[in-house]
Scaffold this active site. Structure first.
Site, mmCIF file in Angstrom:
data_model
loop_
_atom_site.group_PDB
_atom_site.id
_atom_site.type_symbol
_atom_site.label_atom_id
_atom_site.label_comp_id
_atom_site.label_asym_id
_atom_site.label_seq_id
_atom_site.Cartn_x
_atom_site.Cartn_y
_atom_site.Cartn_z
ATOM 1 N N ARG A 295 -28.395 -11.947 9.683
ATOM 2 C CA ARG A 295 -28.830 -11.997 8.637
ATOM 3 C C ARG A 295 -28.291 -11.407 7.532
ATOM 4 N NH1 ARG A 295 -35.021 -10.121 10.854
ATOM 5 N NH2 ARG A 295 -35.501 -12.240 11.567
ATOM 6 N N TYR A 438 -32.491 -20.048 7.085
ATOM 7 C CA TYR A 438 -31.660 -19.300 8.240
ATOM 8 C C TYR A 438 -32.078 -17.985 8.624
ATOM 9 C CZ TYR A 438 -27.532 -22.840 8.305
ATOM 10 O OH TYR A 438 -26.737 -23.891 8.471
ATOM 11 N N GLU A 439 -31.860 -18.098 10.167
ATOM 12 C CA GLU A 439 -32.220 -16.350 10.337
ATOM 13 C C GLU A 439 -33.496 -15.736 10.021
ATOM 14 O OE1 GLU A 439 -30.253 -16.288 12.720
ATOM 15 O OE2 GLU A 439 -28.435 -17.351 12.120
ATOM 16 N N GLY A 440 -34.685 -16.605 10.010
ATOM 17 C CA GLY A 440 -35.871 -15.718 9.580
ATOM 18 C C GLY A 440 -36.136 -16.308 7.936
ATOM 19 N N GLN A 445 -38.623 -12.044 6.377
ATOM 20 C CA GLN A 445 -37.767 -10.865 6.225
ATOM 21 C C GLN A 445 -38.933 -9.976 5.415
ATOM 22 O OE1 GLN A 445 -34.614 -10.695 7.154
ATOM 23 N NE2 GLN A 445 -34.855 -12.783 7.754
#
Lengths: 601, 601
Positions: A295, A438-440, A445
């Site tokens: 992240r 990406y990545e959540g 978040q």
């Protein structure tokens, strides 16, 4: 070579704002000094200038495809992986015992920044290998470390994160890939993974997937997920053996085309073996370490892309004549002025600079907490870890959400030219759009920030952050011209408290849906506040230098532009909190589905 | 066939909100009725469904290129031009005497909307022909009308706008293409034009450029620019003769790839003849008519693209299961919910709906003023023209700026899938990005709004707008549940006045740079206020229907969703004015270059 980032700014942040040299006082970093730090940045710049930047457009134009189960990517990727491996850059932050260089994250993050600024698609390959290797280092057994880590750090083998499944997406608790025990830590893996970046390519000998799956009979939900090493080729008697990982599809993306995103099919013929990492059912906990790193990596990549776009726009604005200044009396015969002299173009450039450099500063702050947590112990360690945990979702979301807007403004500076392939802006615009996914996603978040981080340990992390910010406020108030901004930021902290006092009672009542319905708006508010803090922090250092040093003209310009950009951020961006707070304090519920609602036609 | 717009919404706007049938009372529109209006929309839908929508992706994938001076575009364009010509759709709004159908713009704009929603790149071709033909109709001589207009309205010949030059861009006063008199209204043209959409292609027999150039000896600046017809082939003795218009280059764009943007070289061999339209030196005045139309066209196209993206996102959100609702006690075994049930997804969908339908409503309001100006006289005509002039820059800028954000949110609803070519969202995201640049960037529109329109005739246009809005406020206050929103909007009008009282004195002092430095922020504020007005207007109609009619269930849902979206807009979007006003009322000057400033390093 185009100017795609500012070395001056990196050194300002590294040495003047975040005082990285101080880290060398700690045992863990004792072998380092300013020279070795500089060398790391220089190495990154050389690789970036010589290998990455020249192939940035090509990697996009010649998008790789899946042909007979194979994906041929740009051959520059092979050169890049080799160069990074030879320079010790993939595992630079890891300990000596696993072949690392014990480089502080504070320094290393700037090296990553440089690589991403030159070619964000290429930098993904090493970022993934580095993160995957760290998982094995931290949670794998000695045999696994010996077998995989050196090859991954040398760039010979590629690492990936294999989390997402077609039916699960953001909802990791629904991961359903299965693992059937074969004994001795081996499992038969079956399932599908989607969107696996660098999940198949021809520029690494082997690909090591760090994969989430569910051991047969494991509990439902997130507590039944385990972590496995699933190599493309398993090593049997020293030789490569195909391991039942089949590239079933490739996603054709709008941007970052040089990094193939793969659809992987695992064990369709009962021939895929996974090696359990650590304890069963602890997979998600382990993976979160990699995800948190990733992240921050996405935040850094966003800041880097926004930076590159900014420097392109800045150069164009400095060169392109167009129209006359509005106060020019003689509009007819006066020669055209450079567009940088138009207030609106200047506003757009200041926005980009404020976003790019403010984001990078926030990410440096995170790296510093990471390093300090690494070298300290007890309560202090806990404090730094807490600060890092709290800031991570913000440091992913603000740079990506605002970075997308910043690159859009860079395109706007170019006008029609920016929309065409004549300049790299349009590619940067396509590339950066993935970062809020990406990545959540930003929603994930935001729920993490408000739903977990802000409230964890009764708000202890938030308290610690307030203390950190207060320190900057104190320093700022010692300068007459910064006082006003310190007061503004102080008020913003109060506004955030007010919003939390409104929202937290919903959580206490167990009404999480209401509590988190506008978490994205709270995230934007928090992002604006912490980036304003970073700008004030930079302004304090700049002001100090302007008052106390006898400076070269270029340094005066540099520091003045820092203060100018801080002023921009406080005048144009920070006041958005008024709008956000208006909504967050409002009682009108709009987005929560009621039983009867059959909405949207 | 995917659902890419809502017929129900178009009819709501046309008949319920803007009461288009009332226009048939006027002599000019006397031959029309609801049936003929419906038929126009049905015709557009048929062409859209059968010809345009099926080739939307293909036109992007098979991007045309320039080969030996020729550009082969998708053959569907030829079919489209023919179908539009045969249906009388290209010149539908023009008078009977030039072959038009005297269709109100209020109706025709919805037909254009449907075509753009299906395939925005294709709809450009007819939009350009239509606008170019109107210039000839309004300002050309009889011979020109007879020669060009029928062929352009039949779709056999393509029309273009040829304004932009490499060195001039937004600054039209710097146009330098030259015209040397040859007598009899003929001129030898020499120069270059860039970014000419549909400037060369193989699906029309001839291309008629409406081109700005400077007659030798003309005054400098905007008052020395004349308008010419410059055909690709001139007609001599009834046959086509090449006219020295050479396609020197093609721009490869990020989106709208199906519409080639050309670099044209004119008269390099002294062989390009232009035919003067109207009087010498009046070209920019004439062209502004086409540009204003084109600006509304870009607004409409933006609203259309945002609408298509919204319907894709809505469908996906209604089908895609992911995660559980946050108040769900049993997160483990409850089946996944559809993502439309997550508040954040709902927020993103409401944003898209609010932007798409609010923008379209604003554009319909503009079309209505256009029609009323057409059929009325004297003071009334002046009033409607003034309202149209005032709203045009807003109706171009809000839909494009917010439309870009709306399509981005549509992509976010899809997550990773939206970033890939599996769905059309990524193409829509690329396509819509041009709209804040086409036909005058947002900065140009904002300077037009604040610098010209708001202040023209001592603010008479703004006064007239306030009266229009007041009427809606009065209607809204008669409904208990809408009162609150009417009061809010009333306050917003006051806020806008306050900002103007702050800014206008700078103009009076001759300090235009300060006056207009943040014109873009004023534009955003004005956009939010007028779109809030449009939402309240829609809500009033919806509320009236809900109270007085006995409605089908689907109608109840439709009207309730209108009120819900209005509530969304007032709760989430309109409060942005607080932030904008904070900045606009602030005395801190940041973006104006001072003599000493050597900024940005």
């Amino acid at each position: 070579m185009a100017n795609y980032f500012s070395f001056r700014n990196l050194k300002f942040l590294l040495y003047e704002v975040f005082d990285a040299e101080k880290l060398t006082q700690y045992e863990h970093y004792r072998d380092h000094d300013r020279q070795s730090f500089d060398m790391i940045l220089e190495t990154a710049k050389q690789i970036a200038d010589n290998i990455l930047y020249p192939i940035y457009r090509e990697m996009d134009e010649k998008e790789p495809d899946l042909v007979s189960g194979k994906v041929a990517v740009h051959q520059g990727i092979g050169k890049y992986l080799k160069a990074m491996g030879e320079a010790g850059m993939i595992g630079a932050t890891y300990s000596y015992e696993v072949g690392g260089g014990q480089v502080p994250a504070t320094v290393y993050s700037l090296a990553s920044f440089i690589l991403s600024a030159a070619n964000n698609a290429a930098s993904m390959y090493t970022g993934l290998s580095s993160g995957a290797a760290r998982l094995i280092i931290n949670f794998g057994n000695q045999e696994q470390k010996d077998l995989y880590v050196p090859k991954m750090l040398s760039g010979e083998w590629q690492g990936t994160m294999a989390l997402t499944e077609p039916q699960a997406g953001s909802s990791l608790s629904d991961v359903s890939a299965s693992a059937k025990p074969l004994g001795e830590g081996k499992y038969l893996i079956k399932g599908q993974k989607v969107f696996i970046s660098a999940g198949e390519h021809d520029q690494a000998e082997n690909i090591i997937h760090l994969l989430l799956a569910r051991i047969e009979g494991a509990p439902a939900g997130i507590k039944g997920i385990s972590l496995f090493i699933v190599p493309k080729y398993r090593i049997e008697n020293g030789s490569f053996q195909p391991n039942g990982v089949v590239a079933g599809g490739i996603y054709h993306k709008m941007g970052q085309k040089g990094t193939p995103a793969m659809h992987l099919m695992l064990g369709d013929n009962n021939d895929c073996i996974g090696y359990l990492v650590g304890e069963p059912h602890q997979g998600l906990k382990y993976m979160f370490q990699m995800m948190n790193e990733a992240r921050l990596g996405v935040g850094l990549m966003s800041a880097a892309i926004a930076t590159t776009a900014y420097y392109h726009a800045l150069q164009y604005a400095n060169e392109r004549p167009q129209g006359r200044r509005l106060n020019e009396k003689d509009q007819k015969t006066t020669p055209q002025t450079k567009i940088i002299n138009h207030p609106d173009v200047r506003r757009m450039l200041l926005f980009q600079k404020a976003v790019a450099e403010g984001s990078l500063s926030l990410l440096m702050e995170c790296s510093r907490y990471f390093d300090l947590a690494e070298v300290s112990a007890g309560e202090e360690k806990a404090k730094y870890q807490m600060l890092l945990d709290l800031l991570t979702p913000i440091a992913k979301t603000f740079p990506s959400e605002y970075g997308i807007k910043a690159v859009s403004e860079a395109m706007q500076v170019f006008g029609g030219y920016g929309y065409c392939k004549d300049f790299p802006i349009e590619q940067l615009y396509r590339d950066i759009r993935i970062t809020t996914i990406y990545e959540g996603t930003s929603a994930i978040q935001s729920q993490d920030l408000l739903g977990r981080k802000v409230t964890m340990q009764n708000g202890a992390a938030l308290m610690a952050l307030m203390q950190e910010i207060s320190q900057t406020l104190q320093e700022a108030t010692t300068y007459e011209n910064l006082k006003k901004y310190a007061e503004t930021l102080q008020k913003e902290l109060g506004r955030m408290q007010q919003v939390l006092q409104k929202l937290i009672p919903f959580a206490m009542q167990g009404n999480y849906e209401r509590f988190l319905a506008d978490a994205n708006l709270f995230m934007e508010m928090a992002g604006l506040v912490v980036v304003a803090w970073q700008w004030l922090k930079q302004a304090v250092v700049a002001q100090k230098q302007l008052l106390t040093q006898s400076l070269a003209e270029s340094d005066v310009a540099f520091y003045e532009s820092k203060i100018q950009t801080m002023r921009y951020f406080f005048a144009y961006e920070l006041p958005k909190t008024k709008w956000l707070a208006t909504r967050l304090l409002d009682d009108e519920v709009i987005t929560i589905v009621e039983a009867k609602a059959e909405w949207i036609v």
